[in-house]
Motif scaffolding. Structure first.
Motif, PDB file in Angstrom:
ATOM      1  N   TYR B  57      71.887  32.825  29.842  1.00 42.46           N
ATOM      2  CA  TYR B  57      73.224  32.226  29.981  1.00 42.46           C
ATOM      3  C   TYR B  57      74.349  33.170  29.585  1.00 42.46           C
ATOM      4  CZ  TYR B  57      70.027  28.330  29.923  1.00 42.46           C
ATOM      5  OH  TYR B  57      68.951  27.527  30.172  1.00 42.46           O
ATOM      6  N   ARG B  62      75.085  27.896  33.481  1.00 41.45           N
ATOM      7  CA  ARG B  62      73.922  27.159  32.983  1.00 41.45           C
ATOM      8  C   ARG B  62      73.753  25.890  33.783  1.00 41.45           C
ATOM      9  NH1 ARG B  62      72.350  23.213  29.206  1.00 41.45           N
ATOM     10  NH2 ARG B  62      70.539  23.809  27.968  1.00 41.45           N
ATOM     11  N   ASP B  64      72.877  22.232  33.987  1.00 42.44           N
ATOM     12  CA  ASP B  64      72.923  21.208  32.941  1.00 42.44           C
ATOM     13  C   ASP B  64      72.028  20.010  33.229  1.00 42.44           C
ATOM     14  OD1 ASP B  64      74.162  19.677  34.833  1.00 42.44           O
ATOM     15  OD2 ASP B  64      76.121  19.652  33.868  1.00 42.44           O
ATOM     16  N   GLN B  69      76.719  24.782  35.768  1.00 38.40           N
ATOM     17  CA  GLN B  69      78.056  24.730  35.183  1.00 38.40           C
ATOM     18  C   GLN B  69      78.489  26.120  34.741  1.00 38.40           C
ATOM     19  OE1 GLN B  69      80.021  22.063  34.407  1.00 38.40           O
ATOM     20  NE2 GLN B  69      78.655  20.310  34.765  1.00 38.40           N
ATOM     21  N   PRO B 375      53.035  29.090  14.635  1.00 42.29           N
ATOM     22  CA  PRO B 375      53.148  28.583  15.999  1.00 42.29           C
ATOM     23  C   PRO B 375      54.327  29.237  16.724  1.00 42.29           C
ATOM     24  CG  PRO B 375      52.825  26.777  14.467  1.00 42.29           C
ATOM     25  CD  PRO B 375      53.017  28.019  13.651  1.00 42.29           C
ATOM     26  N   LEU B 376      54.054  29.792  17.878  1.00 40.83           N
ATOM     27  CA  LEU B 376      55.049  30.487  18.715  1.00 40.83           C
ATOM     28  C   LEU B 376      55.687  31.679  18.008  1.00 40.83           C
ATOM     29  CD1 LEU B 376      56.909  27.495  20.434  1.00 40.83           C
ATOM     30  CD2 LEU B 376      54.898  28.736  21.214  1.00 40.83           C
ATOM     31  N   ASP B 447      63.374  29.758  27.265  1.00 35.74           N
ATOM     32  CA  ASP B 447      64.141  29.375  26.073  1.00 35.74           C
ATOM     33  C   ASP B 447      65.308  30.325  25.841  1.00 35.74           C
ATOM     34  OD1 ASP B 447      62.337  27.394  25.736  1.00 35.74           O
ATOM     35  OD2 ASP B 447      61.916  27.826  23.624  1.00 35.74           O
ATOM     36  N   ARG B 457      57.037  28.846  26.198  1.00 38.00           N
ATOM     37  CA  ARG B 457      56.944  28.273  24.850  1.00 38.00           C
ATOM     38  C   ARG B 457      56.662  26.780  24.925  1.00 38.00           C
ATOM     39  NH1 ARG B 457      59.454  30.913  20.345  1.00 38.00           N
ATOM     40  NH2 ARG B 457      60.659  29.062  19.818  1.00 38.00           N
ATOM     41  N   GLY B 601      58.776  20.672  27.365  1.00 41.05           N
ATOM     42  CA  GLY B 601      59.759  20.889  26.301  1.00 41.05           C
ATOM     43  C   GLY B 601      61.193  20.867  26.788  1.00 41.05           C
ATOM     44  N   ASP B 602      61.429  20.402  27.999  1.00 45.38           N
ATOM     45  CA  ASP B 602      62.809  20.349  28.494  1.00 45.38           C
ATOM     46  C   ASP B 602      63.039  18.980  29.115  1.00 45.38           C
ATOM     47  OD1 ASP B 602      65.350  20.859  29.417  1.00 45.38           O
ATOM     48  OD2 ASP B 602      64.851  22.891  30.066  1.00 45.38           O
ATOM     49  N   THR B 603      64.133  18.372  28.746  1.00 40.80           N
ATOM     50  CA  THR B 603      64.387  17.037  29.279  1.00 40.80           C
ATOM     51  C   THR B 603      65.193  17.086  30.579  1.00 40.80           C
ATOM     52  OG1 THR B 603      66.288  16.949  27.810  1.00 40.80           O
ATOM     53  CG2 THR B 603      64.294  15.839  27.058  1.00 40.80           C
ATOM     54  N   ARG B 604      65.690  18.290  30.902  1.00 44.74           N
ATOM     55  CA  ARG B 604      66.451  18.403  32.155  1.00 44.74           C
ATOM     56  C   ARG B 604      65.506  18.505  33.334  1.00 44.74           C
ATOM     57  NH1 ARG B 604      69.326  23.839  31.139  1.00 44.74           N
ATOM     58  NH2 ARG B 604      67.423  24.122  29.974  1.00 44.74           N
TER      59      ARG B 604
END
Ligand code: SF4
Lengths: 195, 748
Positions: B57, B62, B64, B69, B375-376, B447, B457, B601-604
């Motif tokens: 970004y 980005r 959204d 946007q 972790p990660l 990420d 990730r 891991g992403d809600t988009r």
């Protein structure tokens, strides 16, 4: 005393009434929705750190400041971290940081998708001077910061008494935990500050 | 209370003079760029060489979840092409061979708090990374690191990167000798060396104490040294089996043997000569072919070796070459306590499992290495500070980061383990399963990385969760496998060297983009990344856990005695594996199950931008996509032929696949394009390469093969060519989506 006036990096945390009220996933979704709908500051990205215990569970990265669902010491809350210089003297900057975090709490409390389950404790605030150069975690640092902070708090709590405690562990940043026996909500606190 | 008003003042005299000067100069360059007095490309290379990297970004855009946007950064200065000044970036911090003192850990923790978000990330090259840093904060950050002996210099950019080494060096039971002082010596010698300032690309060095374990990964580095001893005239001499030209990246290259035995006295001069040859003859214009592996492939190893020796012969003598040999104990560690065995004391619940997976018996009796599995690769500032304290109380600050993104405490007296475990547990640092299938490596992916396609990730977190839940029941054969995930084909997650590897890509289903991962099987982590895997097919992200579960189940059920996973995969054959995973490649429509259209891991939505077009496109799958999918199948057939050692057929199949995909794209603009390869390539060049619609890097794979077809066929070369063909196909999908999307919309 002089150096404390240089303090720009101010972190303020407000604690959730119900520690379980806001999940990492919910915070991730809501913070994402803030990015395009927050015209008065530049918000950039959301990062998920829910795999790390007692850390910034969900982080909303901004240009001027970050917001996170923070779980330090297993006490979840909303942490505001000012990163870029703000206007005014230290007292004004403390006041505007408080305003920013309370506004963000209010926004979470009224977020429709969270069904009103998120509530913050109005009388429990952690302030961290996030700058080891200008603010040392010792008595002198505490006194200098309290001198600036107490009048702001007096305004915030509309004259109600409050107590301040410091974790004196030397490696920690200068930190003040403020407790006030009030049940003022975000709107009241904001109007107190603006008065 | 402090009286200094700046870190520069506060740390005056505590930073080596040359470093202090360099950091001051960088601070000035920041001001110059800010005022537009320094060219942006030049500033970009300058800051990269100091470890300040761009992040996702930073071009100010980005997605959204609804649309792309424009992020409203306050001003529009740039700190590199398409990189906004105010976009926070990542700071990479070099930790040679992963060695850290307690004071260094504490400073790292302080920096993560004051300039970032209280999280530190350990990379697959033993570095630390801190994210979301403002460029103006970087000089102070560098000063504070420098005051405790850490540099970010040449952590990124076209330079010699962090020098890595096995985290067990010096305490390992199978090493020939401790490679640490040599890693340290080469690091200091090459840091800022004038012969290393004009590379076309980065240069990575790794050291390993033995050939058969994975820790040093010498085979996948630009230069890798494996410790050897040789008896000359009755005297035992130390040296290195030296490899060059290895690397993962988009198309992995196994390193080639430069010399069976480079005596330690010659290690530095030979490295310097290699650097000179690379700087002089390596590609400078085309970044995609600028790593030393391409130079070696072009010259051939014999010619490369000849040139290096020629260069070595004329190098002016430098006392530094051997000065370090006078004191090889500089990196030696001391024990804090006498080594004593576990004494039967009572232990907490969970200790036995942690002991089984996270504790390594040193060759020094009574001492162990305890792995702190992260972790990660992430650790909070509070955890790191507490670990610094532990490293003072349990050991003498003998801590290292590992290439598997963990940390180790060395020289722990075994008798202290129960107490150590309890303390780590209280800090949330007692994760079990170090070095097992749950200890998954993932690059930053979507990420934070600008190039990430899918969430490496996110997938790693999900796999870790699912495998962790079953860990008590996991078969022994499965437990030792390694899973490694990259967010794109660039391989920072080292997917090629894993038993089960994945890299992110995407496919469109009814016009909507769905996150996918390419399944890469047949790699080997052991033997210093002894072999690289090949792509087996792209599977939607959400089905990847099922891929792992099926592969694991099949391996447990059908494994022959002591059979390695890589051999099992070879025996099963790609065709069988493809058939086994075939149903998992299917994606339900968005209306049926929108879950597939979001990444882990992403809600988009993955690309909601495309949703509108997808709905318009209905169920139509364009002929173009079907053709590219057919070309992808041809690549798969080529890899089957490779397995069957039909090298010429494999090579030809891969080339045909590229030609087919290229022709498909050309057909979008020139429907009647003939089938002749010459015409297809020429048309493709004019329409897609010259116009930059197609990745130039991938297009060159086709051009080189077409122009200069192979006449002799060799396993590794054909393997590599198949990798290239697969990437060409990825490029064809991306290009097709770009050029054909409006047409698909119009069709509906
Ligand atoms: S593999 Fe790709 S996504 Fe992952 S860090 Fe490298 S470039 Fe970025």
């Amino acid at each position: 005393m002089g150096l404390m006036q240089e303090l720009q990096r101010i972190n303020i945390k407000m604690y959730l009434e119900d520690p379980e009220a806001l999940s990492a996933e919910e915070a991730f979704r809501v913070f994402n929705s803030w990015i395009p709908t927050t015209p008065d500051e530049v918000l950039i990205d959301v990062a998920d750190y829910s795999h790390v215990p007692e850390g910034p569970v969900t982080l909303l990265v901004g240009h001027e400041a970050n917001y996170s669902l923070d779980n330090d010491h297993a006490e979840p809350g909303l942490l505001y971290s000012r990163k870029r210089p703000a206007e005014g003297d230290l007292s004004a900057r403390l006041s505007s940081a408080l305003q920013a975090v309370i506004k963000a709490c209010q926004r979470l409390e009224s977020e429709p998708s969270l069904d009103g389950k998120v509530k913050f404790r109005g009388g429990d605030i952690l302030l961290v001077a996030n700058d080891r150069l200008n603010a040392t975690n010792d008595e002198e640092g505490e006194n200098a910061l309290r001198a600036e902070l107490e009048p702001v708090l007096a305004k915030l709590f509309a004259g109600a008494s409050f107590a301040i405690e410091r974790d004196t562990t030397s490696q920690l940043r200068l930190n003040l935990r403020v407790r006030c026996d009030t049940n003022a909500n975000a709107a009241t606190l904001l109007s107190n500050l603006a008065a | 209370m402090s009286t200094s008003t700046t870190w520069k003042e506060r740390l005056a005299g505590k930073i080596p003079a040359d470093m202090a000067e360099e950091i001051d100069a960088f601070e000035t360059q920041i001001h110059l760029r800010k005022q537009g007095k320094m060219e942006e490309k030049l500033f970009a290379e300058t800051r990269l060489r100091r470890g300040a990297y761009g992040q996702r970004y930073d071009n100010g855009q980005r997605f959204d979840g609804t649309q792309t946007q424009q992020l409203l950064f306050p001003e529009h200065e740039t700190k590199g092409p398409d990189t906004f000044w105010h976009a926070p970036g990542m700071m990479r911090i070099k930790i040679p061979f992963g060695g850290l003192t307690a004071a260094q850990m504490e400073v790292l923790a302080d920096l993560a708090e004051e300039y970032s978000e209280e999280i530190l990330h350990i990379t697959t090259r033993q570095d630390f990374q801190i994210h979301f840093i403002h460029i103006e904060d970087t000089p102070d950050l560098m000063r504070r690191l420098s005051a405790v002996g850490i540099t970010t210099r040449e952590a990124c950019g076209n330079s010699v990167r962090n020098v890595t080494a096995c985290p067990l060096s010096g305490v390992c039971r199978t090493e020939t000798f401790d490679v640490t002082p040599y890693a340290q010596a080469i690091m200091s010698f090459l840091l800022g060396h004038p012969d290393c300032q004009d590379f076309g690309r980065k240069f990575k060095i790794a050291f390993s104490g033995c050939e058969h374990e994975a820790c040093g990964l010498a085979n996948m580095h630009d230069m890798g040294g494996v410790g050897m001893v040789k008896t000359v005239d009755g005297v035992e001499k130390r040296g290195f089996k030296l490899y060059v030209g290895g690397g993962l990246g988009a198309v992995p290259h196994q390193a080639q043997l430069f010399n069976e035995f480079v005596p330690v006295e010659e290690l530095l001069p030979i490295s310097q000569a290699i650097a000179r040859v690379f700087a002089r003859l390596g590609e400078k214009k085309n970044r995609n072919r600028a790593r030393i592996k391409f130079l070696i492939a072009k010259l051939g190893i014999e010619e490369f070796r000849r040139l290096v020796h020629e260069e070595r012969a004329i190098l002016p003598e430098d006392p530094q070459w051997t000065a370090f040999l006078d004191d090889l104990t500089v990196t030696d560690e001391e024990q804090l306590k006498p080594g004593q065995p576990l004494n039967g004391a009572e232990t907490s619940e969970g200790f036995a499992e942690w002991y089984r997976t996270n504790v390594y018996q040193q060759r020094q009796a009574g001492y162990v290495v305890a792995t702190v599995a992260l972790p990660l690769g992430d650790i909070t500032s509070h955890q790191l500070r507490a670990l610094a304290d532990i490293s003072r109380r349990f050991v003498k600050e003998t801590t290292r980061t590992t290439v598997e993104q963990n940390m180790v405490l060395r020289w722990v007296s075994e008798t202290d383990l129960p107490q150590l475990y309890d303390e780590l547990l209280a800090l949330g640092l007692a994760e079990t399963g170090a070095g097992t299938i749950v200890d998954i490596t993932a690059c930053p992916g979507t990420d934070t990385c600008k190039l990430g396609i899918a969430s490496s990730r996110g997938l790693a977190t999900e796999l870790r969760k699912q495998l962790g839940e079953q860990s008590a029941k996991l078969d022994e054969a499965i437990e030792g496998l390694r899973i490694k995930i990259s967010g794109c084909f660039n391989s920072c997650g080292q997917h090629h060297a894993a038993d089960i590897g994945f890299y992110g890509n995407s496919r469109k289903i009814n016009g909507i983009t769905v996150p996918h991962f390419q399944v890469v099987l047949g790699g080997q982590w052991k033997e210093n990344a002894g072999s690289f895997g090949l792509a087996t097919g792209a599977v939607p992200s959400k089905n990847i856990p099922e891929v792992v579960s099926r592969l694991a189940k099949r391996f447990v059920e059908e494994r022959e005695k002591d059979e390695l996973f890589k051999d099992f995969i070879g025996r099963l054959g790609k065709r069988e594996i493809k058939a086994m995973l075939e149903d998992l490649t299917q994606v339900p429509s968005y209306e049926e199950n929108s879950w597939y259209y979001r990444d882990w891991g992403d809600t988009r939505g993955f690309t909601m931008d495309d949703l509108g077009k997808g709905e318009c496109a209905g169920e139509v799958v364009s002929i173009g996509i079907m053709e590219i999918a057919a070309a992808e199948r041809e690549v798969f057939e080529a890899s089957v032929a490779l397995d069957e050692n039909e090298l010429q057929a494999a090579w030809q199949g891969a080339l045909n696949a590229m030609l087919r995909a290229a022709r498909t794209l050309v057909k979008e603009q020139f429907y009647d394009v003939p089938e002749e390869a010459d015409v297809v390539v020429a048309e493709f060049r004019t329409r897609f390469y010259d116009t930059e619609l197609f990745s130039p890097k991938f297009a060159n794979y086709l051009f080189s093969a077409h122009q200069d077809p192979a006449s002799e066929f060799e396993q590794t070369q054909v393997h590599r060519f198949i990798e290239e063909a697969q990437l060409f196909i990825e490029g064809a999908y991306t290009c097709y989506y770009k050029i054909a999307a409006p047409l698909e919309g119009a069709k509906a």
